[in-house]
Each structure stands twice: as structure tokens, then as C-alpha cells.
Write an enzyme that holds these catalytic residues in place. Structure first.
Site, PDB file in Angstrom:
ATOM      1  N   ARG A  84       0.864  -1.191   0.000  1.00 13.15           N
ATOM      2  CA  ARG A  84       0.000   0.000   0.000  1.00 13.15           C
ATOM      3  C   ARG A  84       0.896   1.235   0.000  1.00 13.15           C
ATOM      4  NH1 ARG A  84      -4.006  -0.273   4.835  1.00 13.15           N
ATOM      5  NH2 ARG A  84      -4.888  -1.973   3.609  1.00 13.15           N
ATOM      6  N   ARG A 153      -1.672   6.166  10.084  1.00 12.96           N
ATOM      7  CA  ARG A 153      -1.680   5.774   8.667  1.00 12.96           C
ATOM      8  C   ARG A 153      -1.696   7.002   7.761  1.00 12.96           C
ATOM      9  NH1 ARG A 153      -3.979   0.547   8.224  1.00 12.96           N
ATOM     10  NH2 ARG A 153      -3.184  -0.723   9.918  1.00 12.96           N
ATOM     11  N   LYS A 217      -3.788   0.427  14.863  1.00 12.77           N
ATOM     12  CA  LYS A 217      -3.734   1.446  13.799  1.00 12.77           C
ATOM     13  C   LYS A 217      -4.416   2.736  14.257  1.00 12.77           C
ATOM     14  CE  LYS A 217      -6.326  -1.479  11.283  1.00 12.77           C
ATOM     15  NZ  LYS A 217      -7.124  -2.082  10.208  1.00 12.77           N
ATOM     16  N   LYS A 219      -6.070   6.400  12.472  1.00 13.95           N
ATOM     17  CA  LYS A 219      -6.412   7.008  11.179  1.00 13.95           C
ATOM     18  C   LYS A 219      -6.907   8.438  11.359  1.00 13.95           C
ATOM     19  CE  LYS A 219      -7.621   2.602   9.035  1.00 13.95           C
ATOM     20  NZ  LYS A 219      -8.692   1.790   8.410  1.00 13.95           N
ATOM     21  N   CYS A 438     -14.815  -3.520  -0.810  1.00 12.40           N
ATOM     22  CA  CYS A 438     -13.464  -3.815  -0.320  1.00 12.40           C
ATOM     23  C   CYS A 438     -12.834  -4.876  -1.216  1.00 12.40           C
ATOM     24  CB  CYS A 438     -13.514  -4.296   1.120  1.00 12.40           C
ATOM     25  SG  CYS A 438     -14.124  -5.980   1.247  1.00 12.40           S
ATOM     26  N   CYS A 444      -7.453 -11.082   0.255  1.00 12.74           N
ATOM     27  CA  CYS A 444      -7.599 -10.766   1.674  1.00 12.74           C
ATOM     28  C   CYS A 444      -7.798 -12.037   2.490  1.00 12.74           C
ATOM     29  CB  CYS A 444      -8.782  -9.824   1.902  1.00 12.74           C
ATOM     30  SG  CYS A 444      -8.975  -9.476   3.657  1.00 12.74           S
ATOM     31  N   CYS A 483     -16.200  -8.999   4.911  1.00  8.66           N
ATOM     32  CA  CYS A 483     -16.251  -9.429   6.313  1.00  8.66           C
ATOM     33  C   CYS A 483     -16.608  -8.208   7.157  1.00  8.66           C
ATOM     34  CB  CYS A 483     -14.911 -10.050   6.742  1.00  8.66           C
ATOM     35  SG  CYS A 483     -13.681  -8.841   7.269  1.00  8.66           S
ATOM     36  N   CYS A 487     -13.944  -2.494   5.673  1.00  6.20           N
ATOM     37  CA  CYS A 487     -12.990  -1.679   4.908  1.00  6.20           C
ATOM     38  C   CYS A 487     -13.673  -0.789   3.872  1.00  6.20           C
ATOM     39  CB  CYS A 487     -11.970  -2.584   4.229  1.00  6.20           C
ATOM     40  SG  CYS A 487     -10.991  -3.521   5.413  1.00  6.20           S
TER      41      CYS A 487
HETATM   42 FE1  SRM Z   1      -8.987  -2.530   5.851  1.00  9.53          FE
HETATM   43  C1  SRM Z   1      -7.643  -5.205   7.497  1.00  9.53           C
HETATM   44  C2  SRM Z   1      -7.975  -3.716   2.974  1.00  9.53           C
HETATM   45  C3  SRM Z   1      -9.712   0.427   4.531  1.00  9.53           C
HETATM   46  C4  SRM Z   1     -10.837  -1.737   8.674  1.00  9.53           C
HETATM   47  N1  SRM Z   1      -7.929  -4.165   5.352  1.00  9.53           N
HETATM   48  C5  SRM Z   1      -7.427  -5.129   6.164  1.00  9.53           C
HETATM   49  C6  SRM Z   1      -6.502  -6.073   5.381  1.00  9.53           C
HETATM   50  C7  SRM Z   1      -5.113  -5.544   5.480  1.00  9.53           C
HETATM   51  C8  SRM Z   1      -6.627  -7.559   5.738  1.00  9.53           C
HETATM   52  C9  SRM Z   1      -5.693  -8.132   6.765  1.00  9.53           C
HETATM   53  O1  SRM Z   1      -5.547  -7.571   7.862  1.00  9.53           O
HETATM   54  O2  SRM Z   1      -5.131  -9.183   6.463  1.00  9.53           O
HETATM   55  C10 SRM Z   1      -7.097  -5.879   3.958  1.00  9.53           C
HETATM   56  C11 SRM Z   1      -6.167  -6.156   2.785  1.00  9.53           C
HETATM   57  C12 SRM Z   1      -6.957  -6.725   1.642  1.00  9.53           C
HETATM   58  C13 SRM Z   1      -6.214  -6.843   0.368  1.00  9.53           C
HETATM   59  O3  SRM Z   1      -6.101  -7.969  -0.157  1.00  9.53           O
HETATM   60  O4  SRM Z   1      -5.752  -5.846  -0.156  1.00  9.53           O
HETATM   61  C14 SRM Z   1      -7.683  -4.497   4.068  1.00  9.53           C
HETATM   62  N2  SRM Z   1      -8.765  -1.767   4.118  1.00  9.53           N
HETATM   63  C15 SRM Z   1      -8.413  -2.438   3.001  1.00  9.53           C
HETATM   64  C16 SRM Z   1      -8.594  -1.609   1.758  1.00  9.53           C
HETATM   65  C17 SRM Z   1      -7.561  -1.870   0.683  1.00  9.53           C
HETATM   66  C18 SRM Z   1     -10.014  -1.847   1.231  1.00  9.53           C
HETATM   67  C19 SRM Z   1     -10.278  -1.358  -0.156  1.00  9.53           C
HETATM   68  O5  SRM Z   1     -10.923  -2.118  -0.863  1.00  9.53           O
HETATM   69  O6  SRM Z   1      -9.904  -0.262  -0.520  1.00  9.53           O
HETATM   70  C20 SRM Z   1      -8.559  -0.206   2.377  1.00  9.53           C
HETATM   71  C21 SRM Z   1      -7.176   0.373   2.421  1.00  9.53           C
HETATM   72  C22 SRM Z   1      -7.218   1.764   2.934  1.00  9.53           C
HETATM   73  C23 SRM Z   1      -5.894   2.457   2.886  1.00  9.53           C
HETATM   74  O7  SRM Z   1      -5.515   2.893   1.818  1.00  9.53           O
HETATM   75  O8  SRM Z   1      -5.292   2.601   3.946  1.00  9.53           O
HETATM   76  C24 SRM Z   1      -9.045  -0.502   3.785  1.00  9.53           C
HETATM   77  N3  SRM Z   1      -9.997  -0.909   6.535  1.00  9.53           N
HETATM   78  C25 SRM Z   1     -10.279   0.182   5.760  1.00  9.53           C
HETATM   79  C26 SRM Z   1     -11.281   0.980   6.388  1.00  9.53           C
HETATM   80  C27 SRM Z   1     -11.913   2.236   5.801  1.00  9.53           C
HETATM   81  C28 SRM Z   1     -11.335   3.498   6.329  1.00  9.53           C
HETATM   82  O9  SRM Z   1     -10.357   3.502   7.076  1.00  9.53           O
HETATM   83  O10 SRM Z   1     -11.882   4.535   5.989  1.00  9.53           O
HETATM   84  C29 SRM Z   1     -11.618   0.354   7.575  1.00  9.53           C
HETATM   85  C30 SRM Z   1     -12.709   0.792   8.569  1.00  9.53           C
HETATM   86  C31 SRM Z   1     -12.305   1.957   9.385  1.00  9.53           C
HETATM   87  C32 SRM Z   1     -11.538   1.533  10.592  1.00  9.53           C
HETATM   88  O11 SRM Z   1     -10.330   1.402  10.531  1.00  9.53           O
HETATM   89  O12 SRM Z   1     -12.181   1.295  11.624  1.00  9.53           O
HETATM   90  C33 SRM Z   1     -10.798  -0.834   7.659  1.00  9.53           C
HETATM   91  N4  SRM Z   1      -9.172  -3.322   7.782  1.00  9.53           N
HETATM   92  C34 SRM Z   1     -10.037  -2.875   8.745  1.00  9.53           C
HETATM   93  C35 SRM Z   1      -9.978  -3.774   9.870  1.00  9.53           C
HETATM   94  C36 SRM Z   1     -10.799  -3.646  11.168  1.00  9.53           C
HETATM   95  C37 SRM Z   1     -10.114  -2.751  12.130  1.00  9.53           C
HETATM   96  C38 SRM Z   1     -10.803  -2.715  13.450  1.00  9.53           C
HETATM   97  O13 SRM Z   1     -10.684  -1.721  14.147  1.00  9.53           O
HETATM   98  O14 SRM Z   1     -11.448  -3.678  13.845  1.00  9.53           O
HETATM   99  C39 SRM Z   1      -9.045  -4.779   9.533  1.00  9.53           C
HETATM  100  C40 SRM Z   1      -8.618  -5.972  10.398  1.00  9.53           C
HETATM  101  C41 SRM Z   1      -7.654  -5.604  11.440  1.00  9.53           C
HETATM  102  O15 SRM Z   1      -7.097  -4.510  11.467  1.00  9.53           O
HETATM  103  O16 SRM Z   1      -7.450  -6.452  12.297  1.00  9.53           O
HETATM  104  C42 SRM Z   1      -8.573  -4.471   8.214  1.00  9.53           C
HETATM  105 FE1  SF4 Z   2     -10.715  -8.056   3.847  1.00 13.88          FE
HETATM  106 FE2  SF4 Z   2     -12.779  -7.793   5.467  1.00 13.88          FE
HETATM  107 FE3  SF4 Z   2     -11.370  -5.654   4.787  1.00 13.88          FE
HETATM  108 FE4  SF4 Z   2     -12.895  -6.787   3.006  1.00 13.88          FE
HETATM  109  S1  SF4 Z   2     -13.628  -5.838   4.895  1.00 13.88           S
HETATM  110  S2  SF4 Z   2     -10.765  -6.181   2.667  1.00 13.88           S
HETATM  111  S3  SF4 Z   2     -12.773  -8.912   3.534  1.00 13.88           S
HETATM  112  S4  SF4 Z   2     -10.623  -7.339   5.979  1.00 13.88           S
END
Ligand code: SRM
Ligand code: SF4
Length: 581
Positions: A84, A153, A217, A219, A438, A444, A483, A487
């Protein structure tokens, strides 16, 4: 400005989450990463090093589509890496676009993925190409430091700094906050650029983060109203610009937002941030650092499922936070001011800015830019980058704006958009333009169901129903996550599908289109036919019963189809009465 002491670990490391030990023992994120990268016997890296690479925006993954086939063939999983990019404010130059395009064709899977936080992801990078990939990024003035991991981030902001002087101010501040809170470790340069360790002074290598960085993390987002395109309420820390006479008079400080949860675990919940104070533009960096350090010092390091800032705020209250912030600042802050958001959507198509330049926002299905027959999007964007003189601004709705186009350059860009299938009836549809999916499968590791690969075709079907109900052209934001981690920020969608199992989704309804109210669970574990049946009934009812100008999300709440969610803590409590399929 910072409390000189690094992270205050009053509790013994053994009593904390094991990740705390990994960070602590990593020598500021170095671990054994060099040896892991150099080990040619496997496509993977050591598990502990895998936790450390996240701080450098790099995730080890495997292609889940190939898992079974490789297991049967007794091969190790098809290990590969996601990277990323750190892209402050979501902006890059045409030269950087060309460099990213070349890198994905050389080192990754030949696609560029626009994320929900305004940056690019590369997928499918093999271990042997990782260093080359990072070096290519750095060569074009970018990097991937702190794009993931327990740190602050990428700082995001309302897209397109060229729209107005206020937008430019907000964008420059986003970059400044990001740079200020960047980890200082030399590990990235030593490991990926293979540079000699830089000489250091006597102080700690990480004066802000200390040895164990943050509990989780963190944000930050900056919004320029009336646009809430960045979903400011979903962030740990939000700054909302108070714009007076076209300039930023200061910022409302919002704290405690986040989306992630676990299905059926009510102690986990999405939560919207709340206003805590107003601060002057020159105070923002200090407020951001102190706020992050409050979380550094008070966040839960025992339980990672309770370690986000939203839980610290929910447990202790915004008033506690404000007092702690003022104590660290050594002065009082003013109360937050009145601001008004209109929408979290992007306005797709060509728009002329006040300075006469054009800006074209392109709808990119699920944010994936790839080449397919008749839709050579990667090639088309390369051709556009080759002649564009302005900027590219990534939106958090996974779209891209070609920003700052002069009258004389517009026809050539329009021709390229047409030639490469970048403008089609689908990309002009309001439902598609503001849909977010997402990544989910196949990369993922946490995905329970499809998202990126599935949502566009589902929206085609929802759009037919909407048209049949007389709702053609009616914007409704629709989001899908594979899930409950959220995201795609699904709990801020008017219609959201959140993966539960292959082909099965929970259906959430009723967020406000401006992103200040969350959706509520409507039905559990639905397959496609059931989702479409439910939406058919609701969309027809909406068409018949809506009041003038009423949005779908507002309608379903007013009509009592779903309950109004007013607090994160209530979010999962609303799951109980929902009917399963
Ligand atoms: Fe996310 C984890 C993709 C925005 C909440 N997110 C992941 C991971 C890294 C999976 C992992 O931990 O193994 C995913 C990688 C998938 C892949 O194959 O690329 C992933 N998140 C993404 C992206 C690429 C989704 C997308 O389709 O664009 C976004 C990348 C953003 C960036 O450029 O930084 C992405 N993730 C978000 C957002 C949206 C936002 O921030 O506005 C959220 C919800 C907001 C938040 O943080 O609360 C988000 N991602 C999560 C979570 C749950 C965090 C939590 O507090 O519970 C995880 C899992 C974790 O961190 O344990 C996660
Ligand atoms: Fe992966 Fe769940 Fe985030 Fe989708 S919402 S990219 S399935 S961690």
C-alpha cells in the site's frame, strides 16, 4: 511538544497482547526481515517479520483461489505480497502515475487498486520483487512507510486540492500531519533500499512512538465541508475545516470513530466520532500529535479487539479526552463550531473549477484499474498520464479525478477516455459511481465472502430494480465488505452487504447520505436472490412513499424499516431481532 518518554508500558509485557512483545523486541521494526527476504527456499517470510512488514505498508498474502489446487499438488501456498502506497492527501503527479503503472507491470499483478483511503495498492508481488518494488516507489518520490501497522496511517482529506484555496490548504495540512507523525526508524531504508544505517544522535530512534508504537492502527482524516467524501466520522481523529470567506478559519476536532467489528460479538462495534473542540489551523499538528499520544498511552494493549481509539473514547468519554488534550496542550480549546455536510458521494464527470480549469472524476468499478478486452483502463490511464499536466486525485469512493485540465487539453483526454472504455453507461450510473467494495477474495486473508469481484454485477441488478421502480438517476450509496471489518465503511452506507459466509451477506440499511448516521442491521445471512427480493420491495415502497428530496437511507429510518442507530454501543444490539434467511 511530545512527552519525551516513549510509550509508558506500566504493565509487564507478558500481560499484554503478544504483538506488543514482537514490536518491543524488533529493534524498531528490523526483526529478522533482511534474512526473511533473502531466504530463497520459500516465497514466504517469517511470521514475526510478517507483523513488522505491515508498518512498511506490506502484507504477506496468498492467492486464495489457488489454495486447494496447491495443497493437492503439495506445494506451499502461492505466497505474494500486497503493498500500500503512502500517498498524502491522495494526490500524485502524472510522472508518479506512470512510475506506478510501470511498477505494477514489472513487479506486481499488472493492476492498480484504488483504496477506500485514497491510495494505491499493488497485489501479487512475489518476495523476490519486493525490494525492487519499494525502490521503484522511492525513486518516484513515494514510499509505503506507515501505510499499515500500529502507527498513524496515510492522512486523507477531501479530494482534489485544485478545487479551491481552502481545499489546497486542507490538502497541504494533511501532508504535514502525515509527515510529522511518520515513524522515524531507519529500518525501511536499511532493509528495502539496502542503505547503511544512518548515524543517530543520543535520543531514542522513535521519539513519539517509542519501542512499542501504538496499541493499534490510527487514522486521521480532514474534511472540507459541505463534502464529507472522506467519511470523517469513521476516523480515529477527524479535522473538519470551518471555512469562512473561502479560507479555513480553523478545524473542529472529532474523535473516536471506526468501523471494524466481529459478527455477533456486541463488545465490538462501529462507532462515529464526536466533536471535542475547535482549534486554529496552526494548532492542528500539536493537537494531532497529542491526540495520537493519548491513544498511545491509554489504548488497550491487552486486547487488540478493544485496542482502537474508539473504545478508549467510548470507555472514558469525550469530556475526559478534551481535558486530557488541554492538559497536554497547556491551554483550553474552544467548543466545536456548527458545520454542515451534504454528501459523502463523488460528483462524477467533468466540472469546471472557479479558476477555469477542468476536473474529471472517473468512476472506477471497485477501484480496480486493469486491462480487459474493450476496457483497457490501465493502458488508458497511462496514455492520459503521458499528456496530463495537472494532478491525479484519488477519492475515498475508489474513484480518480483527473484534476487541473486546461480547455486546450480537454478534447484529447476525452478522446482517450472513450478509446479505452473509461466512460461507459455503467461508469456514468450514480449507483455505480458511489458504490464501494473492499478487496476481499482472492487476496484478503480475512474475507468471508466476495466483494470487489461481485459488487459491480450485483449493482447492475439493483439498478434494474431501481429503474423499474421509477428511481433512475436517484443516488443511493451502496457498499459491500467481505467481512465485518468494514474496509468499505459499509455501516455508513444507505444499503450495505457485509459478508458472513461464501455467497451470504448481512444486509444493513439506513445510513444518512452525508455520513453522520450509521446503518442498522435489517436481515442476516442472505443470498443474492433474497437480497434482490428485499430491495425490490423496499425500493418500490421508497418510490411510492418518499417525501420530496428524501434520501433512501433517511426513508427507511423514518418509515421504521430499521431502527435509528444513535450510538456505536447499540449497533450490535440491533442485530438480535433481525430475521435470518
Ligand atoms: Fe482494511 C484489514 C484492505 C480500509 C478496517 N484491510 C485489512 C486487510 C489488510 C486484511 C488483513 O488484515 O489481512 C485488507 C487487505 C486486503 C487486500 O487484499 O488488499 C484491508 N482496508 C483495506 C482496503 C484496501 C479496502 C479497499 O478495498 O480499498 C482499504 C485500504 C485503505 C488504505 O488505503 O489505507 C481498507 N480498513 C479500511 C477501512 C476504511 C477506512 O479507514 O476509511 C476500515 C474501517 C475503518 C476503521 O479502521 O475502523 C478498515 N481493515 C479494517 C480492519 C478492522 C479494524 C478494526 O478496528 O477492527 C481490519 C482488520 C484488522 O485490522 O485487524 C482491516
Ligand atoms: Fe478483507 Fe474484510 Fe477488509 Fe474486506 S472488509 S478487505 S474482507 S478485511
Amino acid at each position: 511538544m511530545t512527552d519525551a518518554s516513549p510509550c509508558d508500558l506500566s504493565a509487564p509485557l507478558e500481560s499484554l497482547n503478544p504483538n506488543e512483545r514482537v514490536k518491543h523486541d524488533s529493534r524498531q521494526l528490523r526483526g529478522t526481515l533482511t534474512a526473511s527476504l533473502d531466504d530463497a527456499a520459500t516465497g514466504a517470510i517469517d511470521e514475526t517479520d510478517g507483523l513488522l512488514t505491515k508498518f512498511f505498508g506490506i502484507y504477506q498474502q496468498d492467492d486464495r483461489d489457488l489454495r486447494e489446487e496447491r495443497r493437492v499438488a503439495k506445494l506451499e501456498p502461492r505466497y505474494q505480497f500486497m503493498l500500500r502506497v503512502r500517498l498524502p492527501g491522495g494526490v500524485c503527479t502524472p510522472a508518479q502515475w506512470l512510475a506506478l503503472d510501470a511498477l505494477t507491470r514489472e513487479c506486481a499483478d499488472g493492476t492498480l487498486r484504488l483504496t477506500t483511503r485514497q491510495t494505491f495498492q499493488f497485489h501479487g508481488i512475489r518476495k523476490r520483487n519486493l525490494r525492487r518494488q519499494v525502490q521503484g516507489l522511492v525513486a518516484c518520490g513515494l514510499d509505503s512507510i506507515a501505510a499499515c501497522g500500529d502507527v498513524n496511517r496515510n492522512v486523507i482529506c477531501t479530494a482534489n486540492p485544485l478545487l479551491s484555496p481552502a481545499h489546497a490548504e486542507v490538502s497541504a495540512l494533511a501532508a504535514k500531519i502525515g509527515a510529522h507523525l511518520l515513524p522515524k526508524t531507519g529500518a525501511y531504508r536499511e532493509i528495502f533500499l539496502q542503505e547503511k544505517p544512518a548515524p543517530r544522535g543520543d535520543g531514542p530512534e522513535e521519539p513519539i512512538y517509542g519501542e512499542t508504537y501504538l496499541p493499534r492502527k490510527f487514522k486521521i482524516a480532514l474534511a472540507a465541508p459541505p463534502s464529507n467524501d472522506i467519511d470523517v466520522y469513521a476516523h480515529d481523529l477527524g479535522f473538519v475545516a470551518v471555512i469562512e470567506n473561502g479560507r479555513v478559519a480553523g478545524y473542529n476536532v472529532l474523535v473516536g470513530g471506526g468501523m471494524g467489528m466481529t459478527h455477533n460479538v456486541p463488545a465490538t462495534f462501529p462507532r462515529l466520532s464526536e466533536p471535542a473542540a475547535f482549534c486554529a489551523p496552526e494548532d492542528v499538528i500539536e493537537v494531532a500529535e497529542h491526540t495520537m499520544c493519548i491513544q498511545r498511552d491509554f489504548g488497550d494493549r491487552r486486547n487488540r479487539a478493544h485496542a482502537r481509539f474508539k473504545y478508549t473514547i467510548d470507555d472514558r468519554g469525550v469530556e475526559w479526552f478534551r481535558q486530557e488534550l488541554e492538559r497536554r496542550l497547556g491551554r483550553a480549546l474552544q467548543p466545536a463550531r456548527e458545520v454542515r455536510f451534504e454528501t459523502s458521494a463523488d460528483s462524477v464527470g467533468w466540472h469546471r473549477g472557479p479558476d477555469g480549469l477542468w476536473h474529471c472524476t472517473l468512476s472506477i468499478a471497485s477501484g480496480r484499474i486493469a486491462d480487459h478486452p474493450g476496457a483497457t483502463h490501465l493502458e488508458g490511464m497511462r496514455a492520459i498520464a503521458g499528456r496530463h499536466k495537472g494532478l491525479f486525485a484519488i477519492t475515498t469512493n475508489q474513484n480518480v479525478t483527473i484534476a487541473g485540465v486546461a480547455d486546450s487539453d480537454k478534447p484529447a483526454i476525452e478522446a482517450l477516455l472513450k478509446e479505452h472504455g473509461l466512460v461507459t453507461p455503467r461508469s456514468s450510473s450514480v449507483l455505480h459511481a458511489n458504490a464501494i467494495a473492499c478487496v476481499a477474495l482472492p487476496t484478503c486473508g480475512l474475507a468471508m465472502a466476495e466483494s470487489e469481484r461481485y459488487l459491480p454485477s450485483l449493482i447492475d441488478k439493483i439498478e434494474l430494480i431501481a429503474n423499474e421502480a421509477g428511481l433512475a438517476g436517484q443516488p443511493i450509496n451502496i457498499r459491500m465488505s467481505g467481512c465485518p471489518n468494514g474496509c468499505s465503511r459499509p455501516y455508513l452506507a444507505e444499503i450495505a452487504m457485509v459478508g458472513k459466509a461464501p455467497g451470504k451477506y448481512n444486509l444493513y440499511l439506513g445510513a444518512s447520505p452525508s455520513g453522520d448516521r450509521m446503518a442498522a442491521l435489517y436481515r442476516e445471512t442472505l443470498g443474492e436472490a433474497q437480497i434482490l427480493d428485499e430491495l425490490r420491495g423496499l425500493l418500490h415502497r421508497y418510490a411510492a412513499e418518499r417525501t420530496s428530496g428524501e434520501a433512501f437511507g433517511d426513508f427507511v429510518v423514518r418509515a421504521g424499516v430499521v431502527r435509528r442507530i444513535t450510538a456505536g454501543r447499540d449497533f450490535q444490539r440491533s442485530e438480535a431481532p433481525a430475521k435470518s434467511a
